[in-house]
Design a protein around this motif. Sequence first.
Motif, PDB file in Angstrom:
ATOM      1  N   GLY A  48       0.811  -1.213   0.000  1.00 45.18           N
ATOM      2  CA  GLY A  48       0.000   0.000   0.000  1.00 45.18           C
ATOM      3  C   GLY A  48       0.844   1.262   0.000  1.00 45.18           C
ATOM      4  N   LEU A  49       1.926   1.263   0.749  1.00 49.57           N
ATOM      5  CA  LEU A  49       2.810   2.434   0.754  1.00 49.57           C
ATOM      6  C   LEU A  49       3.453   2.657  -0.610  1.00 49.57           C
ATOM      7  CD1 LEU A  49       4.644   2.206   4.184  1.00 49.57           C
ATOM      8  CD2 LEU A  49       2.939   3.874   3.482  1.00 49.57           C
ATOM      9  N   ILE A  50       3.847   1.580  -1.275  1.00 55.63           N
ATOM     10  CA  ILE A  50       4.438   1.717  -2.611  1.00 55.63           C
ATOM     11  C   ILE A  50       3.402   2.239  -3.596  1.00 55.63           C
ATOM     12  CG2 ILE A  50       5.421   0.428  -4.540  1.00 55.63           C
ATOM     13  CD1 ILE A  50       6.754  -1.370  -2.439  1.00 55.63           C
ATOM     14  N   LYS A  51       2.167   1.724  -3.513  1.00 53.44           N
ATOM     15  CA  LYS A  51       1.095   2.225  -4.389  1.00 53.44           C
ATOM     16  C   LYS A  51       0.832   3.711  -4.136  1.00 53.44           C
ATOM     17  CE  LYS A  51      -1.018  -0.805  -6.948  1.00 53.44           C
ATOM     18  NZ  LYS A  51      -0.964  -0.728  -8.394  1.00 53.44           N
ATOM     19  N   LEU A  52       0.811   4.105  -2.862  1.00 53.09           N
ATOM     20  CA  LEU A  52       0.603   5.507  -2.515  1.00 53.09           C
ATOM     21  C   LEU A  52       1.733   6.369  -3.058  1.00 53.09           C
ATOM     22  CD1 LEU A  52      -1.057   7.631  -0.908  1.00 53.09           C
ATOM     23  CD2 LEU A  52       0.485   7.153   1.005  1.00 53.09           C
ATOM     24  N   LEU A  53       2.971   5.903  -2.899  1.00 51.15           N
ATOM     25  CA  LEU A  53       4.118   6.659  -3.425  1.00 51.15           C
ATOM     26  C   LEU A  53       4.045   6.769  -4.937  1.00 51.15           C
ATOM     27  CD1 LEU A  53       6.876   8.003  -2.959  1.00 51.15           C
ATOM     28  CD2 LEU A  53       7.886   5.737  -3.219  1.00 51.15           C
ATOM     29  N   TRP A  54       3.697   5.687  -5.628  1.00 47.74           N
ATOM     30  CA  TRP A  54       3.588   5.705  -7.084  1.00 47.74           C
ATOM     31  C   TRP A  54       2.485   6.668  -7.530  1.00 47.74           C
ATOM     32  CZ3 TRP A  54       6.566   4.843 -10.869  1.00 47.74           C
ATOM     33  CH2 TRP A  54       6.083   4.593 -12.146  1.00 47.74           C
ATOM     34  N   TRP A  55       1.354   6.674  -6.816  1.00 48.61           N
ATOM     35  CA  TRP A  55       0.277   7.607  -7.129  1.00 48.61           C
ATOM     36  C   TRP A  55       0.729   9.045  -6.889  1.00 48.61           C
ATOM     37  CZ3 TRP A  55      -2.229  10.804  -3.532  1.00 48.61           C
ATOM     38  CH2 TRP A  55      -3.304  11.508  -4.049  1.00 48.61           C
ATOM     39  N   TRP A  56       1.475   9.271  -5.808  1.00 54.81           N
ATOM     40  CA  TRP A  56       1.931  10.615  -5.450  1.00 54.81           C
ATOM     41  C   TRP A  56       2.916  11.135  -6.491  1.00 54.81           C
ATOM     42  CZ3 TRP A  56       0.389  13.664  -1.420  1.00 54.81           C
ATOM     43  CH2 TRP A  56       1.129  14.806  -1.208  1.00 54.81           C
ATOM     44  N   VAL A  57       3.814  10.275  -6.986  1.00 57.88           N
ATOM     45  CA  VAL A  57       4.806  10.694  -7.966  1.00 57.88           C
ATOM     46  C   VAL A  57       4.146  11.001  -9.302  1.00 57.88           C
ATOM     47  CG1 VAL A  57       6.745   9.818  -9.355  1.00 57.88           C
ATOM     48  CG2 VAL A  57       6.738   9.519  -6.880  1.00 57.88           C
ATOM     49  N   GLN A  58       3.136  10.242  -9.691  1.00 58.65           N
ATOM     50  CA  GLN A  58       2.476  10.462 -10.971  1.00 58.65           C
ATOM     51  C   GLN A  58       1.539  11.653 -10.950  1.00 58.65           C
ATOM     52  OE1 GLN A  58       0.602   6.780 -11.973  1.00 58.65           O
ATOM     53  NE2 GLN A  58       2.388   6.081 -13.125  1.00 58.65           N
ATOM     54  N   ARG A  59       1.145  12.099  -9.783  1.00 62.23           N
ATOM     55  CA  ARG A  59       0.198  13.201  -9.679  1.00 62.23           C
ATOM     56  C   ARG A  59       0.809  14.496 -10.074  1.00 62.23           C
ATOM     57  NH1 ARG A  59      -1.927  16.506  -5.401  1.00 62.23           N
ATOM     58  NH2 ARG A  59      -0.134  15.928  -4.169  1.00 62.23           N
TER      59      ARG A  59
END
Length: 59
Positions: A48-59
Amino acid sequence: MKSMERILPVFVFVVLLGSNLLNISHFSFISVFIAVFWPLVAGVFVFGLIKLLWWWVQR
């Protein structure tokens, strides 16, 4: 990032599971369940943390 999304949670799960199973004081159903459950929770948390980080970077 996609490979880290698969590899890191599995690595965390395997390391914590091995540590828990090696340090278990007595083998019963409850102790083995807890030894497997908490590494599973940690692996899902890391995923979940990796998914959140990936979403944050793409935003």
